[in-house]
Design a protein around this motif. Sequence first.
Motif, PDB file in Angstrom:
ATOM      1  N   TYR A  35      42.065  91.593 100.571  1.00 14.19           N
ATOM      2  CA  TYR A  35      41.982  92.516  99.450  1.00 14.19           C
ATOM      3  C   TYR A  35      40.521  92.876  99.193  1.00 14.19           C
ATOM      4  CZ  TYR A  35      46.810  91.437  97.966  1.00 14.19           C
ATOM      5  OH  TYR A  35      48.179  91.295  97.893  1.00 14.19           O
ATOM      6  N   GLN A  41      37.835  96.444  88.565  1.00 13.68           N
ATOM      7  CA  GLN A  41      39.170  96.863  89.008  1.00 13.68           C
ATOM      8  C   GLN A  41      39.969  95.667  89.486  1.00 13.68           C
ATOM      9  OE1 GLN A  41      39.036 100.067  91.847  1.00 13.68           O
ATOM     10  NE2 GLN A  41      37.362 101.115  90.792  1.00 13.68           N
ATOM     11  N   GLY A  42      41.263  95.893  89.662  1.00 14.33           N
ATOM     12  CA  GLY A  42      42.099  94.872  90.257  1.00 14.33           C
ATOM     13  C   GLY A  42      41.978  94.912  91.771  1.00 14.33           C
ATOM     14  N   PRO A  43      42.315  93.827  92.440  1.00 13.64           N
ATOM     15  CA  PRO A  43      42.257  93.811  93.903  1.00 13.64           C
ATOM     16  C   PRO A  43      43.179  94.855  94.519  1.00 13.64           C
ATOM     17  CG  PRO A  43      42.486  91.584  93.023  1.00 13.64           C
ATOM     18  CD  PRO A  43      42.719  92.531  91.890  1.00 13.64           C
ATOM     19  N   PHE A 108      44.962  82.697  96.574  1.00 14.47           N
ATOM     20  CA  PHE A 108      43.720  83.370  96.904  1.00 14.47           C
ATOM     21  C   PHE A 108      42.568  82.399  97.133  1.00 14.47           C
ATOM     22  CE2 PHE A 108      44.454  87.912  96.208  1.00 14.47           C
ATOM     23  CZ  PHE A 108      45.718  87.882  95.654  1.00 14.47           C
ATOM     24  N   GLY A 109      41.661  82.832  97.992  1.00 13.53           N
ATOM     25  CA  GLY A 109      40.416  82.117  98.197  1.00 13.53           C
ATOM     26  C   GLY A 109      39.378  82.543  97.173  1.00 13.53           C
ATOM     27  N   PRO A 110      38.165  81.974  97.239  1.00 12.65           N
ATOM     28  CA  PRO A 110      37.126  82.263  96.254  1.00 12.65           C
ATOM     29  C   PRO A 110      36.474  83.630  96.428  1.00 12.65           C
ATOM     30  CG  PRO A 110      36.291  80.778  97.910  1.00 12.65           C
ATOM     31  CD  PRO A 110      37.754  80.954  98.200  1.00 12.65           C
TER      32      PRO A 110
ATOM     33  N   PHE B  35      53.839  89.041  88.525  1.00 13.85           N
ATOM     34  CA  PHE B  35      52.938  87.897  88.593  1.00 13.85           C
ATOM     35  C   PHE B  35      51.848  88.032  87.528  1.00 13.85           C
ATOM     36  CE2 PHE B  35      54.107  86.390  92.890  1.00 13.85           C
ATOM     37  CZ  PHE B  35      54.769  87.504  93.383  1.00 13.85           C
ATOM     38  N   TYR B  37      47.864  86.401  87.208  1.00 11.39           N
ATOM     39  CA  TYR B  37      46.788  85.623  87.807  1.00 11.39           C
ATOM     40  C   TYR B  37      45.624  85.554  86.823  1.00 11.39           C
ATOM     41  CZ  TYR B  37      48.780  85.749  92.554  1.00 11.39           C
ATOM     42  OH  TYR B  37      49.571  85.581  93.662  1.00 11.39           O
ATOM     43  N   GLN B  39      41.446  84.991  86.635  1.00 10.76           N
ATOM     44  CA  GLN B  39      40.224  85.021  87.434  1.00 10.76           C
ATOM     45  C   GLN B  39      39.061  84.556  86.577  1.00 10.76           C
ATOM     46  OE1 GLN B  39      38.782  88.860  89.040  1.00 10.76           O
ATOM     47  NE2 GLN B  39      38.529  87.815  90.998  1.00 10.76           N
ATOM     48  N   GLY B  43      35.409  83.489  90.232  1.00 16.04           N
ATOM     49  CA  GLY B  43      35.898  84.582  91.065  1.00 16.04           C
ATOM     50  C   GLY B  43      37.233  84.357  91.737  1.00 16.04           C
ATOM     51  N   GLU B  44      37.682  83.125  91.833  1.00 16.96           N
ATOM     52  CA  GLU B  44      38.943  82.869  92.526  1.00 16.96           C
ATOM     53  C   GLU B  44      40.123  83.270  91.652  1.00 16.96           C
ATOM     54  OE1 GLU B  44      38.959  79.041  94.216  1.00 16.96           O
ATOM     55  OE2 GLU B  44      41.086  79.028  94.702  1.00 16.96           O
ATOM     56  N   LEU B  45      41.098  83.934  92.242  1.00 17.85           N
ATOM     57  CA  LEU B  45      42.318  84.291  91.515  1.00 17.85           C
ATOM     58  C   LEU B  45      43.253  83.084  91.500  1.00 17.85           C
ATOM     59  CD1 LEU B  45      42.967  87.874  92.835  1.00 17.85           C
ATOM     60  CD2 LEU B  45      42.847  87.260  90.437  1.00 17.85           C
ATOM     61  N   PHE B  47      46.842  81.546  90.509  1.00 16.57           N
ATOM     62  CA  PHE B  47      48.224  81.912  90.224  1.00 16.57           C
ATOM     63  C   PHE B  47      48.703  81.216  88.958  1.00 16.57           C
ATOM     64  CE2 PHE B  47      52.614  82.737  90.776  1.00 16.57           C
ATOM     65  CZ  PHE B  47      53.309  81.543  90.651  1.00 16.57           C
ATOM     66  N   ARG B  50      55.226  83.560  88.502  1.00 18.25           N
ATOM     67  CA  ARG B  50      55.946  84.556  89.290  1.00 18.25           C
ATOM     68  C   ARG B  50      57.341  84.679  88.673  1.00 18.25           C
ATOM     69  NH1 ARG B  50      59.341  83.099  93.891  1.00 18.25           N
ATOM     70  NH2 ARG B  50      59.896  84.926  95.097  1.00 18.25           N
ATOM     71  N   PHE B  91      45.006  89.142  85.305  1.00 20.27           N
ATOM     72  CA  PHE B  91      45.616  90.257  86.002  1.00 20.27           C
ATOM     73  C   PHE B  91      47.127  90.106  86.032  1.00 20.27           C
ATOM     74  CE2 PHE B  91      42.072  92.573  87.706  1.00 20.27           C
ATOM     75  CZ  PHE B  91      41.053  91.640  87.824  1.00 20.27           C
ATOM     76  N   SER B  95      55.183  93.330  92.787  1.00 21.15           N
ATOM     77  CA  SER B  95      55.503  93.398  94.209  1.00 21.15           C
ATOM     78  C   SER B  95      56.936  93.848  94.377  1.00 21.15           C
ATOM     79  CB  SER B  95      55.300  92.021  94.845  1.00 21.15           C
ATOM     80  OG  SER B  95      55.701  92.022  96.181  1.00 21.15           O
ATOM     81  N   LEU B 102      50.804  93.173  96.740  1.00 24.06           N
ATOM     82  CA  LEU B 102      50.681  93.065  95.299  1.00 24.06           C
ATOM     83  C   LEU B 102      49.923  94.259  94.741  1.00 24.06           C
ATOM     84  CD1 LEU B 102      49.741  89.308  94.731  1.00 24.06           C
ATOM     85  CD2 LEU B 102      51.820  90.456  93.994  1.00 24.06           C
ATOM     86  N   PHE B 104      48.014  95.401  91.566  1.00 26.08           N
ATOM     87  CA  PHE B 104      47.386  94.781  90.401  1.00 26.08           C
ATOM     88  C   PHE B 104      47.072  95.814  89.318  1.00 26.08           C
ATOM     89  CE2 PHE B 104      46.330  90.396  91.523  1.00 26.08           C
ATOM     90  CZ  PHE B 104      46.526  90.396  92.892  1.00 26.08           C
ATOM     91  N   GLY B 105      47.113  95.347  88.079  1.00 28.36           N
ATOM     92  CA  GLY B 105      46.549  96.127  86.986  1.00 28.36           C
ATOM     93  C   GLY B 105      45.030  96.003  87.022  1.00 28.36           C
ATOM     94  N   THR B 106      44.388  96.625  86.069  1.00 26.88           N
ATOM     95  CA  THR B 106      42.928  96.616  86.034  1.00 26.88           C
ATOM     96  C   THR B 106      42.369  95.384  85.338  1.00 26.88           C
ATOM     97  OG1 THR B 106      43.055  98.009  84.081  1.00 26.88           O
ATOM     98  CG2 THR B 106      42.621  99.100  86.182  1.00 26.88           C
TER      99      THR B 106
END
Lengths: 117, 114
Positions: A35, A41-43, A108-110, B35, B37, B39, B43-45, B47, B50, B91, B95, B102, B104-106
Amino acid sequence: EAGVAQSPRYKIIEKRQSVAFWCNPISGHATLYWYQQILGQGPKLLIQFQNNGVVDDSQLPKDRFSAERLKGVDSTLKIQPAKLEDSAVYLCASSLVPSGGAADTQYFGPGTRLTVL
Amino acid sequence: AQKVTQAQTEISVVEKEDVTLDCVYETRDTTYYLFWYKQPPSGELVFLIRRNSFDEQNEISGRYSWNFQKSTSSFNFTITASQVVDSAVYFCALSGPGANNLFFGTGTRLTVIP
């Protein structure tokens, strides 16, 4: 259980240079995703692999972006040449269930934060 | 076409207040998945939950709860007794069936003030 690993975490390059990002998914996860997340913004999905085959690359700018997942495990995303608008966080995710079944949870990863100057 | 709208860009609350994050979605699919998420600044999303389109039961997990209403195409997220560690961007994502892309919203940036 180890999560999704990505490297490098940060990268700064000049425009027109090349860059590559690496991702190692969660062990046993068949599906891998890349992504792009632009600031604020979102991914947005770039490419989706199932094992070592591409499922969806409709949003990948193929003139400059490429990705591969040799042996169905690790994956590499490359940008060549980079543009200013490629500045973003590149996130890798993986999920257990192959596409075609019920939507499974993506982990997800970092991420790799790319800055193009 | 799939679309997710998170109208709240930023929310600030004082610690211990309750806060609800809104999510409205659009889809033509009869089967779909929603979903949430988190953040954090790292920076990692992460979960959180679901939910499939056939399960409209609300869910509670500790201080977190989710309200899914198909009639209004909404999947809202409430944090009860907010804590500083809840500060993050949240977020909502959508899906379709058999497709794991996926949308995503903003995102909504939540700041919990001590």
